[in-house]
Structure formats: structure tokens, C-alpha cells
Design a protein around this motif. Structure first.
Motif, PDB file in Angstrom:
ATOM      1  N   UNK A 410       0.830  -1.208   0.000  1.00 30.50           N
ATOM      2  CA  UNK A 410       0.000   0.000   0.000  1.00 30.50           C
ATOM      3  C   UNK A 410       0.864   1.257   0.000  1.00 30.50           C
ATOM      4  N   UNK A 411       1.985   1.206   0.719  1.00 29.70           N
ATOM      5  CA  UNK A 411       2.877   2.361   0.756  1.00 29.70           C
ATOM      6  C   UNK A 411       3.452   2.654  -0.620  1.00 29.70           C
ATOM      7  N   UNK A 412       3.863   1.615  -1.327  1.00 27.92           N
ATOM      8  CA  UNK A 412       4.379   1.821  -2.681  1.00 27.92           C
ATOM      9  C   UNK A 412       3.268   2.358  -3.585  1.00 27.92           C
ATOM     10  N   UNK A 413       2.047   1.855  -3.385  1.00 30.70           N
ATOM     11  CA  UNK A 413       0.929   2.391  -4.151  1.00 30.70           C
ATOM     12  C   UNK A 413       0.745   3.875  -3.921  1.00 30.70           C
ATOM     13  N   UNK A 414       0.836   4.305  -2.668  1.00 33.44           N
ATOM     14  CA  UNK A 414       0.718   5.725  -2.346  1.00 33.44           C
ATOM     15  C   UNK A 414       1.817   6.538  -3.016  1.00 33.44           C
ATOM     16  N   UNK A 415       3.046   6.055  -2.925  1.00 34.07           N
ATOM     17  CA  UNK A 415       4.156   6.828  -3.486  1.00 34.07           C
ATOM     18  C   UNK A 415       4.072   6.880  -5.009  1.00 34.07           C
ATOM     19  N   UNK A 416       3.527   5.855  -5.624  1.00 31.19           N
ATOM     20  CA  UNK A 416       3.285   5.908  -7.069  1.00 31.19           C
ATOM     21  C   UNK A 416       2.238   6.978  -7.388  1.00 31.19           C
ATOM     22  N   UNK A 417       1.178   7.050  -6.582  1.00 31.66           N
ATOM     23  CA  UNK A 417       0.161   8.081  -6.803  1.00 31.66           C
ATOM     24  C   UNK A 417       0.741   9.475  -6.641  1.00 31.66           C
ATOM     25  N   UNK A 418       1.641   9.646  -5.680  1.00 33.07           N
ATOM     26  CA  UNK A 418       2.287  10.950  -5.499  1.00 33.07           C
ATOM     27  C   UNK A 418       3.040  11.360  -6.754  1.00 33.07           C
ATOM     28  N   UNK A 419       3.745  10.404  -7.360  1.00 31.33           N
ATOM     29  CA  UNK A 419       4.501  10.713  -8.579  1.00 31.33           C
ATOM     30  C   UNK A 419       3.592  10.934  -9.777  1.00 31.33           C
ATOM     31  N   UNK A 420       2.504  10.162  -9.836  1.00 31.90           N
ATOM     32  CA  UNK A 420       1.581  10.289 -10.960  1.00 31.90           C
ATOM     33  C   UNK A 420       0.831  11.623 -10.933  1.00 31.90           C
ATOM     34  N   UNK A 421       0.735  12.263  -9.745  1.00 31.94           N
ATOM     35  CA  UNK A 421       0.097  13.581  -9.669  1.00 31.94           C
ATOM     36  C   UNK A 421       0.779  14.567 -10.605  1.00 31.94           C
ATOM     37  N   UNK A 422       2.104  14.423 -10.765  1.00 33.54           N
ATOM     38  CA  UNK A 422       2.838  15.305 -11.660  1.00 33.54           C
ATOM     39  C   UNK A 422       2.512  15.097 -13.121  1.00 33.54           C
ATOM     40  N   UNK A 423       1.812  13.998 -13.440  1.00 34.76           N
ATOM     41  CA  UNK A 423       1.405  13.705 -14.810  1.00 34.76           C
ATOM     42  C   UNK A 423      -0.110  13.825 -14.969  1.00 34.76           C
ATOM     43  N   UNK A 424      -0.709  14.640 -14.098  1.00 30.12           N
ATOM     44  CA  UNK A 424      -2.133  14.983 -14.144  1.00 30.12           C
ATOM     45  C   UNK A 424      -3.049  13.810 -13.808  1.00 30.12           C
ATOM     46  N   UNK A 425      -2.558  12.860 -13.033  1.00 28.30           N
ATOM     47  CA  UNK A 425      -3.396  11.750 -12.595  1.00 28.30           C
ATOM     48  C   UNK A 425      -4.076  12.097 -11.271  1.00 28.30           C
ATOM     49  N   UNK A 426      -5.356  11.740 -11.170  1.00 32.77           N
ATOM     50  CA  UNK A 426      -6.118  11.886  -9.938  1.00 32.77           C
ATOM     51  C   UNK A 426      -6.410  10.491  -9.375  1.00 32.77           C
ATOM     52  N   UNK A 427      -6.264  10.301  -8.057  1.00 34.42           N
ATOM     53  CA  UNK A 427      -6.459   8.960  -7.483  1.00 34.42           C
ATOM     54  C   UNK A 427      -7.924   8.649  -7.190  1.00 34.42           C
ATOM     55  N   UNK A 428      -8.316   7.412  -7.451  1.00 33.41           N
ATOM     56  CA  UNK A 428      -9.610   6.877  -7.030  1.00 33.41           C
ATOM     57  C   UNK A 428      -9.292   5.614  -6.230  1.00 33.41           C
ATOM     58  N   UNK A 429      -9.222   5.742  -4.895  1.00 33.89           N
ATOM     59  CA  UNK A 429      -8.751   4.659  -4.036  1.00 33.89           C
ATOM     60  C   UNK A 429      -9.938   3.914  -3.434  1.00 33.89           C
ATOM     61  N   UNK A 430      -9.947   2.593  -3.615  1.00 38.01           N
ATOM     62  CA  UNK A 430     -10.994   1.722  -3.059  1.00 38.01           C
ATOM     63  C   UNK A 430     -10.303   0.715  -2.152  1.00 38.01           C
ATOM     64  N   UNK A 431     -10.545   0.826  -0.852  1.00 36.36           N
ATOM     65  CA  UNK A 431      -9.838  -0.002   0.130  1.00 36.36           C
ATOM     66  C   UNK A 431     -10.704  -1.180   0.564  1.00 36.36           C
ATOM     67  N   UNK A 432     -10.175  -2.388   0.371  1.00 38.97           N
ATOM     68  CA  UNK A 432     -10.884  -3.619   0.736  1.00 38.97           C
ATOM     69  C   UNK A 432     -12.313  -3.618   0.216  1.00 38.97           C
ATOM     70  N   UNK A 433     -12.490  -3.132  -0.989  1.00 41.02           N
ATOM     71  CA  UNK A 433     -13.817  -3.038  -1.589  1.00 41.02           C
ATOM     72  C   UNK A 433     -14.160  -4.360  -2.259  1.00 41.02           C
ATOM     73  N   UNK A 434     -15.233  -4.977  -1.823  1.00 39.37           N
ATOM     74  CA  UNK A 434     -15.727  -6.180  -2.502  1.00 39.37           C
ATOM     75  C   UNK A 434     -16.323  -5.749  -3.841  1.00 39.37           C
TER      76      UNK A 434
END
Length: 854
Positions: A410-434
Motif C-alpha cells: 500500500x505504501x508503494x501504491x501511495x508513493x506511485x500516486x504521489x509521482x503520478x500527480x505530476x502527470x495529471x493523474x487523480x487517485x480513485x482509491x478503493x480499500x478492501x472493496x468487494x
């Protein structure tokens, strides 16, 4: 801060002219024999780079020579009440003298308050450089090729800078690649003056000819030697105000001063100011210098004032390398803009902007972000590089991060999202979603913040869901937004086959297939990240998903993790044999190491027994063993605290926990010990302490006696805390379950009504009807038929039936609510009028216009 310009001109190889002036004042000059400075060169070579140089003596000699017969430095220092920047222009070998050591016989000039700071001046035109009316913007890039040693603490440097400036106007972005080609692309995409500072950390040196280079990385992580010209090419026509070259010898001229240092070369080509190190420097010194410098720059200090404060801080901390830090600036001899403030000083009403990406990783149960902080995070550089490169490639769809729990997926996922913000990506995070619960209505709610007017039209159309989602991703977003979906802790959608092989649950296959195919067919670079304990086959798009194993920490990364934990660091008081046992038991798992760090620091725990049991089982079950052995060693009172705390599934305010006990129990002492041992999770939200007992302890603790009475006390305390709050779904559901179990009717009624209305707003009508029926049953049982709240429950339930087109079931409920309000409240009451309107609207939706008019 005043400025004194000093320029040294060599006349005929034996004489030098020293010229002194301040902006607006007459130039003074003095001629000196070069023979008189020759001993300083020899002393610098002999002493300055030795292990224990006499810095005071050296500084005094340099001051006396530069002061000249006219005492020009002394005069300027006496006039400069607000500090002095000594802009010194010297050439060739004289530039490598340690001018930063200037000492007037009383103190080093940089130790004065306010400081007198040496800046190494390079002649050149400088355009208008005004402080930005915003916070400080910094781009950070660390380079650490796999085949270059020693490994660098670049994560710690970044974390220290963030921590010390977290309440200041500073935005730190990371160029994760460590590659100059990627930096060039990143810089090219940035706006003019978007970044004030570029910070480059890593190894640097001089080659055999004295030419400077900085060791960076290729895209795949190999060594690449970068010249000043390479960096300038990356900046293009928009260099930053300040470059900090945090590497060895970046401020040292080569070949006896005939080859400019890397810092000088950048300034000569147009960068206004560059910081570098005059010789080799240890990582800790560089990190502390950067953190202090950016703290002062973020507060609006001038570059010279910030540098003076940095020198003083390093000296106070007994950092031996303080004098190696060198600032090179560009000026035409009158312009002081290159070393003035980069940003305006923040106002008193400033509220710092927060990075919202990590909010998506908030665990509703614990009220804690489920990922490592920048301060605790180490390593994973290659995984981040590989993953980021793939996600940004043309044909990618997504990424599956898999591996043992606690290894940091999950931490690596977060840090990837931080970097992707610089490429105009917005996060849609679903945690333990069935995924079978991820209905069209739920996903539409998550997409709403990003939709344009066209996007809303698409989602509300009658097309099949997959086609709507595909079109929405293709043409329904605002501007150039890109989405990155994160399905975190995806194993909730996985089950084992008879042979143990993990497979997708049947009910999860179609929703995931819809999402994956929409991502592939929309022809836009939206992405998907899955984090899961298991490596599982995915439908249709195997070739589009990169699978990345998240292993335990090892090698240098593991050593750095040990250094961050008090029980494992070099100066720890924990016995070495216990440290060794704990390391063996954790096997590089970051989460287990952090838990064992607390255990090893506790004086009362029998650590040897715990570690022996942990080593006897497989890594997957070691958390369970740790929990069981810890519990055995605790007092009955502490175990009872945990047992009662399990009545709350989510994190709750301390007042709710305390309500489970009689006076005199000693909650403070017991809870403090449980938190220290990792048996009780503590977090802070809205200024309150929240607590939660980890569910891993549930099978290890007995169910408390008088459970119903305890739950009743707890839910009443919790309702008093939360009734006026905006609660998450999980919190509402827990309140509902507790109130139902305790038969706390008033609370159960209010919560069921809230849940019914919320589910209607979310488009989850079936669940809304369930809670509406529940609320009506409670109202009738608790309050009786003839009560306004019962009438409201009838009307709410009718509205839910109507929303699903179940008109025949809605009509009698509307009529019942109307009749009750007429009898209880009267014909002229606003609630009665509302009931009339609701019934009329129901008739209109069925085409029963004559009845609606009545």
C-alpha cells in the motif's frame, strides 16, 4: 543585508589588484603581491583537507589578507547592521581557498548574528528576479545507481526536509527516476518559474582532467555520469532560481582551479545561484544543511540570510563539514537579485496546503493512514522506478503489487500516486472493496468529483454500464485529467481453489472485467493499481498488467530500516542477542520490525519467549504468534481492557472506551502500556485521541461478561460524541449494530433513519429500504403508532420504494404517513403539507393526474 563586492584581478602573474565596492559607492582598490597569499595556498593544501585543520588560524589569515591595508572588510562589517554578503570574485587556484572560514580574530564571520556570508561571485547579466507571492516550490531528485556504493539515505533527506517544513509554505515534489533524460521531460512539462529550487542529491566527483560530473542513473538504473552541460540542457530556457548540488566536490574547481567547479559552470551558463560542497561530505551533514536551508527560505529569508542561519546551525550541531558548503552566484557587479528571497514571507493567516493523496489510504476502522510515512519509508527505489515507467508507457493498463502482508504494498501504491500527480493523474482509491458491492451507483459516486457536464450526461444515459464507463473515461472528465484507480487490499475478492491456488471469486469477475475493458477501450491513459497478498490471474488483460513482487527488505535497504528504529539502531541499549533474534524473526518484514521495535523497548516483557515462538513458525503466521505471546505476559486488567475494547470494531474516541469501566480502573496507565506494546492502536483526529484493539487479538481473548450492559454504556457514550458529526459509512454501520444489540431504541431509530437517507442519496435503494423498514419497526415498537417520528418513518420508507419504481408498495405508506400527520399535527402543519406533496408526486409519476390534483 548589505553587499560588499570584492574582485581579484591578477595583473602580471606576480601582482593582484583587489577592488572593493558597494552598490552606489565609489570603488576602492589595493595592489598586493601574490607572493603574500602563496603561503595560504600551501596551508590550505596541507591543512584544510587534513583530518584536523586549524580552521581559526586559517580563517584569520584569509581575513587579514582580504581585509587589505585599508581595512575594507572591517569598515563594511561596522556599517552593515543587518548583516553582510561578501560577494567575492577570484579566479583559478585562489577560488579553491576556503573563504567561508573568514575569521576576524573574534569569531567566524558566519557565526555573527546577523551573519556575514561569503558568496562566490561570477560575472554575468541577471534578469529581474522577484520573490514569488506563494510558497516555496522545490523539485527533489536523488540518484543512487545499483552498482555505486555506499547506498545513499535519499529517502531520509527528503523526509527530514518535509518534516521540518511541514507547517511552512513549501511544496516538495520528487522526480523519482534519478535520470537526467526523465528530468528533462519533467522540466519541459513544467510552467515557467514553477520550481524555485532544484535539489540533486547523490555521488559526484572530478575526473582525471579535473572536469566535474554527477553520478545519475539511466532509465533502467545503471550509472550515468552527468556534466554541467547535461543539467543545463535539462533546464532548457527556464533554469530554477537555485540549484543545490548535494554531492561531494560539486563546489570544487578542478586542475588547480583552471576548470570551473560544477556549481561555477552552471552559474556561468545562466543559473542565478548554485550551492555545492567544496570537498567530500558525509550524508548526514548534507541532509541537515538542506533541511535548515529550506526551512529559512520557506519563511521568506533571503538566500544569504538562510545560508548564514545554516552555517550557524551546523556549527551548533558540531557538524565538522560546515565550512565546505559553498554558494556561487551570478551578478553584473551591482545586481544583488541572485541572493535575495525566493518567496514572500508567509502571512499570519496562512493555512498550509496538504497533500490529499494519502487520504485515500485512510483506514476507517483505525482512523489511521495505512501506509508508511516519508520518514519511515525506505528502499523500494527499483520497484518504484520499474512500476512508474510501466504505468507511464503507452500500452499499459495496470499494475499488480503482490507479496506478504506488511511488506509495504500500500505504501508503494501511495508513493506511485504521489509521482503520478505530476502527470495529471487523480487517485480513485478503493480499500478492501468487494467488487460485488462496487455497484454502478457506488462507482458513479466516486467518479463525481472528476466529471464534466458531458461526463454527467454519459453516466445518466441508458447505455449499458460498461459502455457508459468507457465513454466517460474517454470524454467525460474535466480538462486533461487522468484517473488512476487503486484497489487496495484486493485479497477480499480472492478465494483458494481446492488445490490452494488463489482465484478471483465468481461474483468479482464481471465488475473487474468491466473496469479493465473500459480502461483498455477508452483510448486514454487511465491506469489501475491492485495491491494483494496473492498473485492472481485476471480476466482478459493479463498481457496488459505488470506483476511486481513486493519482497521483504534486504541488504542496504534493511540496514537503513534498522537505523530508523530505536531498538535496532547502533546505540540501542537492547542486548545484541535479542536484536539478532528479532531480526531473524521478522525476516525483513517492515511491519513486524516496527512492532518488535516497541516490544524490545518494553522493560517488563519476556522478549526471549516471544522471539523463540516466532522463529518456530512460518513468516505468514508470525504476527499471530507475537500477539499471543504478548497477551500471555500481560496483567488480567490489561487483557480485560483489550477484551472490552473489541466491542468496538472501529477506532473510537477515548471517552467511549473509558465508558466501559468503573471509576478507579486505571485506564490511563493500562492503555499507555497497551499502546506501547502494539496491542492497542492510538490515533488523533479532530484533536481527539482515538483507540482500537486490533482484530488479530479477537480469537485470543475471551468475550467480556455482561456484554449487553457494556455495549449499552459504550454506544450511549459514542452517540454523545458522534451525533452531530459527519460520519463515515463504517462508523454509522457500527453505531447501528451496537444500538440494535443493546436495544438502545432511540439511538437505533436515529441511526437507521440516517442510514436509510444516506443509502437513498447513494443510489443504494435495496439497502436503504432495509434500514427504512428497520427504522419503522423501531419507531412503532419504541414510540407507538401515533407519534410524529413514526409518521416520518412511513414517509421515508415510501420514498425509497418510489425511487425503485415500486409504486404499489409506496402508496399505502405515503397514505399512512399522511393520515398520522393529519391526526397528530393537524391539516395546517408543514409536515402534513409535505405528505400531500409526496403523494401527489407519486400519482403524477404514474400518470394519475386527476388524483394528483385532488
Amino acid at each position: 543585508m548589505d553587499t560588499l563586492f570584492v574582485e581579484m584581478r591578477v595583473i602580471d602573474g606576480s601582482q593582484a589588484e583587489l577592488r572593493y565596492w558597494q552598490p552606489g559607492r565609489v570603488i576602492e582598490s589595493e595592489f598586493l603581491d601574490l607572493e603574500s597569499i602563496q603561503p595560504l595556498l600551501a596551508q590550505a593544501e596541507a591543512d584544510f583537507y587534513s583530518k584536523r585543520p586549524d580552521l581559526v588560524a586559517m580563517g584569520q589569515n584569509l581575513f587579514n589578507w582580504l581585509n587589505g591595508k585599508g581595512g575594507w572588510l572591517t569598515q563594511s562589517l561596522e556599517r552593515a547592521a543587518g548583516g553582510l554578503a561578501i560577494a567575492l570574485a577570484v579566479s583559478e587556484q585562489w577560488g579553491n581557498l576556503p573563504w567561508e572560514l573568514l575569521h576576524d580574530g573574534t569569531s567566524f564571520l558566519v557565526g555573527r548574528v546577523p551573519s556575514a556570508v561569503i558568496v562566490r561571485w561570477v560575472k554575468g547579466a541577471v534578469g529581474p528576479l522577484k520573490p514569488r507571492d506563494r510558497g516555496l516550490n522545490l523539485l527533489f531528485m536523488a540518484t543512487s545507481p545499483e552498482d555505486v556504493r555506499p547506498l545513499l539515505e535519499f529517502e531520509q533527506e527528503e523526509a527530514n526536509i518535509l518534516k521540518i517544513t511541514e507547517e511552512l509554505e513549501l511544496s516538495l515534489r520528487v522526480e523519482e527516476s534519478g535520470c537526467v533524460d526523465e528530468l528533462k521531460k519533467r522540466w519541459g512539462r513544467s510552467k515557467q518559474n514553477e520550481f524555485d529550487v532544484f535539489h540533486l542529491t547523490g555521488h559526484a566527483s572530478l575526473d582525471a582532467a579535473g572536469k566535474p560530473f554527477f553520478i545519475t542513473e539511466t532509465l533502467t538504473g545503471e550509472r550515468a555520469d552527468t556534466s554541467p552541460e547535461d543539467l543545463l540542457e535539462a533546464f532548457g530556457h527556464k533554469p530554477p532560481r537555485l540549484v543545490f548540488l548535494s554531492g561531494c566536490r560539486t563546489g570544487e574547481s578542478g586542475n588547480d582551479g583552471s576548470v570551473p567547479s560544477m556549481a561555477e559552470a552552471l552559474v556561468q551558463k545562466g543559473v542565478p545561484a548554485v550551492l555545492g560542497w567544496g570537498r567530500s561530505v558525509i550524508d548526514a551533514s548534507a541532509t541537515q544543511a538542506a533541511a535548515c536551508l529550506y526551512e529559512r527560505l520557506a519563511e521568506g529569508d533571503s538566500l544569504t540570510a538562510a545560508l548564514g542561519a545554516t552555517y550557524r546551525f551546523l556549527r551548533q550541531e558540531n557538524i565538522p563539514d560546515w565550512h565546505l558548503l559553498r554558494l556561487v552566484v551570478r551578478s553584473d557587479g551591482n545586481n544583488e537579485a541572485a541572493w535575495q528571497a525566493l518567496t514572500e514571507a508567509p502571512g499570519f493567516d496562512y493555512v498550509p496546503e496538504r497533500n490529499e493523496v494519502d487520504r485515500g489510504f485512510l483506514d476507517a476502522k483505525t482512523q489511521q493512514v495505512r501506509v508508511a510515512t516519508g520518514e519511515a519509508f525506505v528502499g523500494r527505489r527499483r520497484i518504484l522506478q520499474q512500476s512508474l515507467r510501466y504505468l507511464l508507457s503507452r500500452n499499459a493498463v495496470g499494475l499488480l503489487l503482490h507479496g506478504m502482508g506488511g511488506n509495504g504494498k500500500s505504501t508503494v501504491g501511495l508513493r506511485l500516486l504521489e509521482r503520478l500527480k505530476g502527470f495529471k493523474y487523480e487517485p480513485v482509491v478503493l480499500y478492501r472493496e468487494r467488487l460485488d458491492d462496487l455497484t454502478e451507483q457506488v462507482l458513479r459516486g466516486r467518479l463525481a468529483p472528476f466529471q464534466s457536464e458531458r461526463g454527467q450526461q454519459i453516466l445518466e444515459s441508458k447505455l449499458p454500464w460498461r459502455e457508459r464507463l468507457t465513454r466517460f473515461l474517454a470524454e467525460g472528465l474535466k480538462g486533461e485529467q487522468r484517473l488512476c484507480f487503486v484497489l487496495d487490499d484486493f485479497e477480499v475478492n480472492i478465494e483458494p481453489q481446492s488445490d490452494g491456488t488463489p482465484v478471483l471469486k465468481n461474483q468479482a469477475k464481471q465488475p473487474l472485467k468491466d473496469l479493465l475493458q473500459a480502461l483498455q477501450q477508452c483510448a486514454k491513459p487511465h491506469r489501475l493499481i491492485l495491491t494483494s497478498r496473492y498473485d492472481v490471474a485476471l480476466p482478459d488483460l493479463e498481457q496488459k498488467m505488470l506483476r511486481v513482487l513486493m519482497p521483504a527488505l534486504a541488504g542496504g535497504e534493511l540496514l537503513k530500516k534498522y537505523q530508523r528504529l530505536p531498538a535496532f539502531e547502533r546505540n540501542s541499549t537492547v542486548a545484541p542477542e535479542l536484536q539478532a533474534q528479532a531480526k531473524a524473526a521478522a525476516e525483513g518484514n517492515p511491519r513486524l520490525l516496527e512492532w518488535l521495535d516497541g516490544v524490545l523497548q518494553d522493560a517488563e516483557t519476556d522478549k526471549a519467549v516471544i522471539l523463540e515462538r516466532m522463529q518456530a513458525t512460518t513468516a505468514e503466521f508470525r504476527e499471530d504468534i507475537l500477539a499471543a505471546e504478548l497477551l500471555k505476559q500481560q496483567s488480567p486488567e490489561l487483557r480485560m481492557l483489550l477484551s472490552r475494547g473489541l466491542l468496538f470494531e472501529l477506532a473510537v474516541p477515548s471517552t467511549a472506551m473509558v465508558a466501559l469501566w468503573e471509576d478507579g480502573f486505571g485506564w490511563e496507565a493500562h492503555s499507555r502500556r497497551a499502546v506501547a506494546l502494539g496491542l492497542l492502536e492510538k490515533s488523533v483526529a479532530q484533536g481527539q485521541d482515538f483507540y482500537r484493539v486490533p482484530r488479530i487479538l479477537e480469537p485470543l481473548l475471551p468475550e467480556p461478561k455482561e456484554k449487553k450492559r457494556l455495549v449499552e454504556k459504550g454506544v450511549k457514550a459514542l452517540w454523545n460524541c458522534w451525533q452531530d458529526s459527519s460520519l463515515a459509512d463504517e462508523q454509522m454501520l457500527m453505531l447501528n449494530d451496537l444500538a440494535q444489540f443493546a436495544e438502545a431504541g432511540e439511538i437505533a431509530l436515529k441511526v437507521s433513519n440516517k442510514l436509510s437517507l444516506r443509502r437513498e442519496q447513494q443510489g443504494r435503494y435495496r439497502e436503504g429500504i432495509f434500514f427504512g423498514e428497520n427504522a419503522l419497526g423501531i419507531a412503532k415498537s419504541l414510540l407507538g403508532e401515533d407519534h410524529p417520528s413514526t409518521a416520518t418513518s412511513y414517509s421515508n420508507l415510501a420514498a425509497l420504494y418510489e425511487s425503485q419504481g415500486r409504486y404499489e408498495e409506496a402508496e399505502p405508506l405515503y397514505k399512512k404517513g399522511l393520515a398520522l400527520r393529519q391526526r397528530i399535527l393537524g391539516e395546517d402543519h408543514p409536515s402534513t403539507a409535505t405528505s400531500y406533496n409526496n403523494l401527489a408526486a407519486l400519482y403524477e409519476s404514474q400518470g394519475r393526474y386527476e388524483e394528483a390534483e385532488l
